[in-house]
Structures are given as structure tokens and as C-alpha cells.
Design an enzyme around this catalytic site. Structure first.
Site, PDB file in Angstrom:
ATOM      1  N   TYR A 185      25.731  50.896  30.384  1.00  0.00           N
ATOM      2  CA  TYR A 185      25.391  50.885  28.964  1.00  0.00           C
ATOM      3  C   TYR A 185      24.756  49.539  28.603  1.00  0.00           C
ATOM      4  O   TYR A 185      24.608  48.662  29.440  1.00  0.00           O
ATOM      5  CB  TYR A 185      26.620  51.267  28.133  1.00  0.00           C
ATOM      6  CG  TYR A 185      27.044  52.686  28.457  1.00  0.00           C
ATOM      7  CD1 TYR A 185      26.264  53.767  28.057  1.00  0.00           C
ATOM      8  CD2 TYR A 185      28.166  52.940  29.239  1.00  0.00           C
ATOM      9  CE1 TYR A 185      26.600  55.076  28.402  1.00  0.00           C
ATOM     10  CE2 TYR A 185      28.506  54.241  29.602  1.00  0.00           C
ATOM     11  CZ  TYR A 185      27.722  55.307  29.181  1.00  0.00           C
ATOM     12  OH  TYR A 185      28.043  56.593  29.545  1.00  0.00           O
ATOM     13  N   ARG A 323      42.098  60.262  33.640  1.00  0.00           N
ATOM     14  CA  ARG A 323      42.188  61.726  33.675  1.00  0.00           C
ATOM     15  C   ARG A 323      43.604  62.247  33.485  1.00  0.00           C
ATOM     16  O   ARG A 323      43.804  63.317  32.909  1.00  0.00           O
ATOM     17  CB  ARG A 323      41.628  62.249  34.998  1.00  0.00           C
ATOM     18  CG  ARG A 323      40.119  62.169  35.091  1.00  0.00           C
ATOM     19  CD  ARG A 323      39.610  62.907  36.317  1.00  0.00           C
ATOM     20  NE  ARG A 323      38.163  62.929  36.350  1.00  0.00           N
ATOM     21  CZ  ARG A 323      37.445  63.652  37.203  1.00  0.00           C
ATOM     22  NH1 ARG A 323      38.067  64.402  38.098  1.00  0.00           N
ATOM     23  NH2 ARG A 323      36.126  63.620  37.171  1.00  0.00           N
TER      24      ARG A 323
END
Length: 366
Positions: A185, A323
Site C-alpha cells: 500500500y 484467520r
């Protein structure tokens, strides 16, 4: 560093100005459940509140401006509607006893013109596209476009957008902000040689390539105070084509440059369990543990035993779980009881309804 043998995941820790009841941190996890206008929803409030027993929640990547948007229904934090939506999330998390930082994530070149105002070209340090992956837009996946290189006088305006978003984070009720400076990013695009071919004050030398990141950090600290600001980096991982000539040297420099700020934490990935891009030939956490002088959060596929060991050995101060928090809203309690974890349904990760989002059961309610 001398660490007590009693220290582990369930030991309280002071993180900046916050007292956390445990060292189990919820990772930023892209879930794409905001509205098409990028406003957080009541369903998102339920999702985060279910996970409020984490020592700290770090939200999914949240764009600080219209041009920072990288995904279809990702949340933003740059207008009043988004503030109001996030306020419902933070109020619910706080009512449940939790703490929550917003992760500010400017996509830079990791987006598509169809997601940007007036179909503008994505922006980046240099006109170099991501070629190893594709971008998901409303109609499916398409190749990334070649971004427009930022003009020198535009860069302070982007720093100001981050600063303004930090101001809005106070209105929205967040306990602090995290700068996403990892995995390709915008700050990461400036940091690495593969995506930054500039020859001005923001390119070339390590000092110049790190300048944008430090200016954004300074802006965030000017609003929130350094003890309510964190930074995420992922040394050496090539996701979104973040190639660098010497990643160890680059990220050691970044970590050392962050030391004077005395931030709430540095969030470092990845130890293991991350499959996108190419992993470095060094362990990012161990690379920076002796370099960074503040609180270090480690992420990357840890289980309970590995997390405890990392904390007790002094390799990390807290562990970020990703996760496993998706499919185990009561992850803290499951780890405490040392019981099996529910497997996540990959098909429901991105977008959709409550299915695969807020409908995972708690262990004790089965």
C-alpha cells in the site's frame, strides 16, 4: 530482554496509553461488508463486538480519502456518514469491554480507476503497475492499471488527508490509529525500490524513500498522540509487487527511524502462514526485535503454544491472530481453554451477508 516465565498470551500489557487484559490482538482483516459508499454497517458492529475480548482489535484497512480506496465495499473514514457508521461499531465494542484501533490504508496503485472519483487514474510514487496480481472491481478481476506518479506538491495534501482521518477517528470513537505501511500500500510503495523510481526528496536514498511514511506518522501523532498510534510493516514480502533491492537494510532503517516517536507499537509480519507473494530469506520479526526499541506485535500463523513461546522468549510483546479470529469470535476463550478451533470458510471471506461473518458459534454455546 529478561522475560518472566509467567508471561504469556494471557498476561496484561500496557500498549501506549491503553491497558490490555491479554496479549491476543485481532489482526486487520479485509471482509468487505461496508455499503457501496464505504459506510460501516450494523452488521460490522456485530462482527467486531463478538470479538471484543481481544486485547486489542485492529480494524480492516480503512481508506482515509476517496483516492485511497482499494476495494469495492471496504470502509472509509473521510466523511460524516462514515464517522457515524464507525461510531456505532466503536460504541458497541466499548460497551462489551473492548478496545479498537482503526487501520488507515491508502491503496495508492493497488486499486482501479472504476473505484475512484471520476474514474481517476490510481496514484503512486512512480508510474509502475502491479503485474503479478489482478484487482477485484464490481464486475470481477481485471489487470491493474499503470498509476499516475504523484507530483511533488501533491504529497503534502495526502499527508493532510491522513491527518484529517485521524481527527475523524476521534469523532468515531476509536482508541487509536494504525498506519498500514505494509504489503504494497502507499507508504510501502514509497519505501521499496521496485515501486519508487523517483529522483526528488521522496526517492533514491533510504532517507528519501522513508520520508513519506515518517511524515504520515508525524501527522497521525500530532492528532492522536504517539501513544495511540501504531505502524504495520512486513519486511521482505513481495505481495502487490513490493520488490526491494535490499529489504533487510530498508526495513531496519524504517524501524530505527520510528524509534524516536515512541509509538504504541510496531506491528511486524510475517512469521509463517502467509502465502501471497514471495517470503524473504530472513525472519522479519527476529530481524527487527533487536532494532526496534518499543512494543512489538508479531503476526504470522501463531498458535497458542507458539504465541506463548514468542512472548516468553522476548521475541514479541503481543501476538496478532488473523484467520482464526474470522471463524472463532471467542478465540481468546478457546485459546485459554486450549480447545479446537473452528475452520474458516474461505468462500465467505470477502463480501456477502452474515453467513461466514457473524454466524460462527462460540465454543461454549455449541
Amino acid at each position: 530482554m529478561l522475560i518472566s516465565k509467567k508471561t504469556g498470551l494471557f498476561t496484561p500489557i500496557r500498549l501506549g496509553s491503553l491497558e490490555l487484559p491479554n496479549r491476543i490482538i485481532m489482526s486487520p482483516l479485509t471482509r468487505l461488508r461496508a455499503t457501496p459508499d464505504c459506510v460501516p454497517t450494523l452488521l460490522m458492529a456485530e462482527y467486531y463486538t463478538q470479538r471484543a475480548t481481544a486485547g486489542l482489535i485492529i480494524t480492516e484497512g480503512t481508506h482515509p480519502s476517496l483516492m485511497g480506496r482499494g476495494y469495492t465495499t471496504s470502509p472509509g473514514l473521510h466523511n460524516k456518514e462514515q464517522v457515524a457508521g464507525w461510531r456505532k461499531v466503536t460504541d458497541a465494542v466499548h460497551a462489551a469491554g473492548g478496545r479498537i484501533f482503526v487501520q488507515l490504508m491508502h491503496a495508492g496503485r493497488v486499486t482501479h480507476s472504476s473505484l475512484l472519483p471520476n474514474c481517476a487514474r490510481p496514484i503512486a510514487p512512480s508510474a509502475i503497475p502491479v503485474v503479478s496480481e489482478q484487482v477485484r472491481i464490481w464486475d470481477g478481476k481485471v489487470p491493474f492499471e499503470t498509476p499516475r506518479p504523484l507530483e511533488l506538491d501533491e504529497i503534502p495534501l495526502i499527508v493532510e488527508e491522513y491527518r484529517r482521518s485521524a481527527e475523524l477517528s476521534i469523532e468515531a470513537g476509536f482508541d487509536g490509529v494504525e498506519l498500514h505501511a505494509a504489503t504494497g500500500y502507499l507508504p510501502n510503495q514509497f519505501q521499496v525500490t521496485g515501486s519508487n523510481h523517483r529522483t526528488d526528496a521522496y526517492g533514491g536514498t533510504l532517507e528519501n524513500r522513508t520520508r513519506f511514511t515518517l511524515e504520515v506518522v508525524e501527522a497521525l501523532c500530532s492528532v492522536r498522540g504517539a501513544d495511540r498510534v501504531g505502524v504495520k510493516i512486513a519486511p521482505g514480502f513481495t505481495v502487490n509487487d513490493t520488490f526491494d533491492d535490499d529489504p533487510a537494510e530498508t526495513y531496519i532503517y524504517v524501524a530505527k527511524a520510528l524509534n524516536p516517536f515512541k509509538l504504541a507499537y510496531l506491528h511486524v509480519g510475517y512469521e509463517r502462514g502467509y502465502t501471497r507473494g514471495t517470503a524473504p530469506n530472513f525472519n522479519p520479526i527476529d530481524l527487527l526485535r533487536s532494532v526496534y526499541q518499543g512494543t512489538l506485535l508479531a503476526v504470522g500463523g501463531f498458535d497458542r503454544q507458539q504465541g506463548d513461546e514468542a512472548i516468553r522468549s522476548g521475541r514479541a510483546d503481543a501476538i496478532v491472530f488473523g484467520r482464526s479470529f474470522i471463524s472463532n469470535p471467542d478465540l481468546v476463550e478457546r485459546l485459554r481453554l486450549d480447545v479446537p478451533l473452528t475452520e474458516a470458510d474461505l468462500s465467505t471471506f470477502y463480501g456477502g451477508s452474515e453467513f461466514g461473518y457473524t454466524d460462527y458459534p462460540n465454543y461454549l454455546s455449541k
